[in-house]
Write an enzyme that holds these catalytic residues in place. Structure first.
Site, PDB file in Angstrom:
ATOM      1  N   LYS A  84      16.339 -44.729 -22.194  1.00  0.00           N
ATOM      2  CA  LYS A  84      15.820 -43.771 -21.209  1.00  0.00           C
ATOM      3  C   LYS A  84      14.469 -43.191 -21.651  1.00  0.00           C
ATOM      4  O   LYS A  84      14.073 -43.306 -22.814  1.00  0.00           O
ATOM      5  CB  LYS A  84      16.864 -42.671 -20.983  1.00  0.00           C
ATOM      6  CG  LYS A  84      18.180 -43.188 -20.371  1.00  0.00           C
ATOM      7  CD  LYS A  84      19.142 -42.044 -20.078  1.00  0.00           C
ATOM      8  CE  LYS A  84      20.433 -42.552 -19.454  1.00  0.00           C
ATOM      9  NZ  LYS A  84      21.368 -41.450 -19.112  1.00  0.00           N
ATOM     10  N   TYR A  90      21.690 -44.766  -9.566  1.00  0.00           N
ATOM     11  CA  TYR A  90      22.617 -43.653  -9.824  1.00  0.00           C
ATOM     12  C   TYR A  90      23.257 -43.141  -8.528  1.00  0.00           C
ATOM     13  O   TYR A  90      23.696 -41.987  -8.471  1.00  0.00           O
ATOM     14  CB  TYR A  90      21.890 -42.529 -10.568  1.00  0.00           C
ATOM     15  CG  TYR A  90      21.825 -42.744 -12.074  1.00  0.00           C
ATOM     16  CD1 TYR A  90      22.984 -42.921 -12.834  1.00  0.00           C
ATOM     17  CD2 TYR A  90      20.616 -42.733 -12.754  1.00  0.00           C
ATOM     18  CE1 TYR A  90      22.935 -43.107 -14.210  1.00  0.00           C
ATOM     19  CE2 TYR A  90      20.549 -42.908 -14.144  1.00  0.00           C
ATOM     20  CZ  TYR A  90      21.725 -43.092 -14.860  1.00  0.00           C
ATOM     21  OH  TYR A  90      21.687 -43.268 -16.230  1.00  0.00           O
ATOM     22  N   ASN A  95      19.683 -38.123 -22.584  1.00  0.00           N
ATOM     23  CA  ASN A  95      20.625 -38.581 -23.611  1.00  0.00           C
ATOM     24  C   ASN A  95      20.354 -40.018 -24.074  1.00  0.00           C
ATOM     25  O   ASN A  95      21.252 -40.735 -24.499  1.00  0.00           O
ATOM     26  CB  ASN A  95      22.074 -38.374 -23.164  1.00  0.00           C
ATOM     27  CG  ASN A  95      22.398 -39.111 -21.884  1.00  0.00           C
ATOM     28  OD1 ASN A  95      21.564 -39.848 -21.356  1.00  0.00           O
ATOM     29  ND2 ASN A  95      23.609 -38.937 -21.392  1.00  0.00           N
ATOM     30  N   HIS A 132      21.637 -45.477 -21.409  1.00  0.00           N
ATOM     31  CA  HIS A 132      22.673 -45.713 -20.400  1.00  0.00           C
ATOM     32  C   HIS A 132      23.446 -46.953 -20.819  1.00  0.00           C
ATOM     33  O   HIS A 132      22.858 -47.894 -21.354  1.00  0.00           O
ATOM     34  CB  HIS A 132      22.063 -45.965 -19.015  1.00  0.00           C
ATOM     35  CG  HIS A 132      23.027 -46.654 -18.077  1.00  0.00           C
ATOM     36  ND1 HIS A 132      23.991 -45.964 -17.390  1.00  0.00           N
ATOM     37  CD2 HIS A 132      23.212 -47.965 -17.789  1.00  0.00           C
ATOM     38  CE1 HIS A 132      24.718 -46.832 -16.688  1.00  0.00           C
ATOM     39  NE2 HIS A 132      24.263 -48.052 -16.909  1.00  0.00           N
ATOM     40  N   GLU A 163      25.365 -53.936 -12.198  1.00  0.00           N
ATOM     41  CA  GLU A 163      24.138 -53.337 -12.751  1.00  0.00           C
ATOM     42  C   GLU A 163      23.194 -54.412 -13.299  1.00  0.00           C
ATOM     43  O   GLU A 163      21.975 -54.292 -13.182  1.00  0.00           O
ATOM     44  CB  GLU A 163      24.498 -52.323 -13.843  1.00  0.00           C
ATOM     45  CG  GLU A 163      25.177 -51.084 -13.268  1.00  0.00           C
ATOM     46  CD  GLU A 163      25.483 -50.021 -14.306  1.00  0.00           C
ATOM     47  OE1 GLU A 163      25.834 -48.898 -13.900  1.00  0.00           O
ATOM     48  OE2 GLU A 163      25.392 -50.301 -15.533  1.00  0.00           O
TER      49      GLU A 163
HETATM   50  P1  ATP Z   1      25.185 -43.282 -18.228  1.00  0.00           P
HETATM   51  O1  ATP Z   1      25.766 -43.592 -16.868  1.00  0.00           O
HETATM   52  O2  ATP Z   1      23.732 -42.866 -18.176  1.00  0.00           O
HETATM   53  O3  ATP Z   1      25.453 -44.352 -19.226  1.00  0.00           O
HETATM   54  P2  ATP Z   1      27.466 -41.695 -18.815  1.00  0.00           P
HETATM   55  O4  ATP Z   1      28.249 -42.809 -18.177  1.00  0.00           O
HETATM   56  O5  ATP Z   1      27.833 -41.271 -20.196  1.00  0.00           O
HETATM   57  O6  ATP Z   1      25.921 -42.015 -18.819  1.00  0.00           O
HETATM   58  P3  ATP Z   1      27.619 -40.294 -16.315  1.00  0.00           P
HETATM   59  O7  ATP Z   1      28.711 -39.334 -16.018  1.00  0.00           O
HETATM   60  O8  ATP Z   1      27.649 -41.648 -15.665  1.00  0.00           O
HETATM   61  O9  ATP Z   1      27.492 -40.410 -17.891  1.00  0.00           O
HETATM   62  O10 ATP Z   1      26.247 -39.568 -15.945  1.00  0.00           O
HETATM   63  C1  ATP Z   1      25.059 -40.309 -15.748  1.00  0.00           C
HETATM   64  C2  ATP Z   1      23.921 -39.590 -16.390  1.00  0.00           C
HETATM   65  O11 ATP Z   1      23.684 -38.383 -15.668  1.00  0.00           O
HETATM   66  C3  ATP Z   1      24.149 -39.124 -17.829  1.00  0.00           C
HETATM   67  O12 ATP Z   1      23.889 -40.115 -18.774  1.00  0.00           O
HETATM   68  C4  ATP Z   1      23.172 -38.000 -17.946  1.00  0.00           C
HETATM   69  O13 ATP Z   1      21.837 -38.497 -18.142  1.00  0.00           O
HETATM   70  C5  ATP Z   1      23.261 -37.359 -16.563  1.00  0.00           C
HETATM   71  N1  ATP Z   1      24.257 -36.283 -16.530  1.00  0.00           N
HETATM   72  C6  ATP Z   1      25.606 -36.411 -16.550  1.00  0.00           C
HETATM   73  N2  ATP Z   1      26.214 -35.222 -16.501  1.00  0.00           N
HETATM   74  C7  ATP Z   1      25.222 -34.298 -16.449  1.00  0.00           C
HETATM   75  C8  ATP Z   1      25.190 -32.883 -16.386  1.00  0.00           C
HETATM   76  N3  ATP Z   1      26.312 -32.143 -16.362  1.00  0.00           N
HETATM   77  N4  ATP Z   1      23.975 -32.265 -16.363  1.00  0.00           N
HETATM   78  C9  ATP Z   1      22.835 -32.972 -16.377  1.00  0.00           C
HETATM   79  N5  ATP Z   1      22.798 -34.329 -16.431  1.00  0.00           N
HETATM   80  C10 ATP Z   1      23.965 -34.980 -16.468  1.00  0.00           C
HETATM   81 MG    MG Z   2      27.767 -43.627 -16.262  1.00  0.00          MG
END
Ligand code: ATP
Ligand code: MG
Length: 159
Positions: A30, A70, A133, A136, A147
């Site tokens: 990211k 997303y 974070n 992804h 994806e």
């Molecule tokens: P990713 O899909 O990016 O691999 P993940 O599967 O661990 O991450 P998801 O729940 O799919 O987490 O959320 C997608 C992304 O949205 C997260 O990686 C983060 O960048 C963002 N995100 C998730 N929860 C929050 C939150 N509470 N506040 C802000 N951003 C968030």
């Molecule tokens: Mg995810």
């Protein structure tokens, strides 16, 4: 030449022997990580665990691409900020291949919120916040197939 397809999660059982089949998963480094020049350090985490990077491209996502990618989070309160963040700088989009690659990559990444991520994971060591974070990773074999197809033509993947 017969082309091998590895995308499906499968455990092949031979008597008591369970053989984990090779899988593919989509990874994105990211903008918070590309900004801090961490691509090589993150790639080393994958390669050190036996994962092969079989496709990789560094791009700027368009707003439409980030919103589509997303889309599952469209109703979440953080959606607008997440899209803004994902288009704030270059990303490195990758296809990772290896035994049990979907789950293994999630393990290497660590929990979504770096505050909850296990020691030694990418997010524990590099992530800035729950949003920024660093990486992804697809969350299931089916998501991975979708994806990967979202970003890569079959001809761009070189095992
Ligand atoms: P990713 O899909 O990016 O691999 P993940 O599967 O661990 O991450 P998801 O729940 O799919 O987490 O959320 C997608 C992304 O949205 C997260 O990686 C983060 O960048 C963002 N995100 C998730 N929860 C929050 C939150 N509470 N506040 C802000 N951003 C968030
Ligand atoms: Mg995810």
């Amino acid at each position: 030449m017969r082309r091998r397809r590895y995308n499906r999660a499968a455990i092949i059982r031979l008597g008591n022997l369970a053989i984990m089949a090779v899988e593919r998963t989509l990874s994105i480094i990211k903008p918070d990580a590309t900004r801090r020049n961490l691509t090589g350090k993150i790639n080393a985490r994958f390669e050190d665990r036996g994962i092969r990077i079989v496709a990789q491209k560094r791009v700027r996502l368009s707003r439409a691409q980030a919103e589509d990618f997303y889309a599952v989070h469209r109703e979440r309160p953080f959606f607008a900020d997440l899209v803004k963040f994902m288009i704030s700088g270059p990303v490195v989009i990758q296809v990772l291949e290896g035994d049990n690659a979907v789950a293994l990559n999630r393990e290497i990444m660590g929990a979504t919120n770096p505050a909850n991520a296990a020691p030694g994971t990418i997010r524990k060591d590099f992530a800035v916040s729950i949003e920024a974070n660093s990486v992804h990773g697809s969350d299931s074999a089916e998501t991975a197939r979708n994806e990967i197809a979202f970003f890569f033509a079959g001809s761009e993947i070189c095992p």
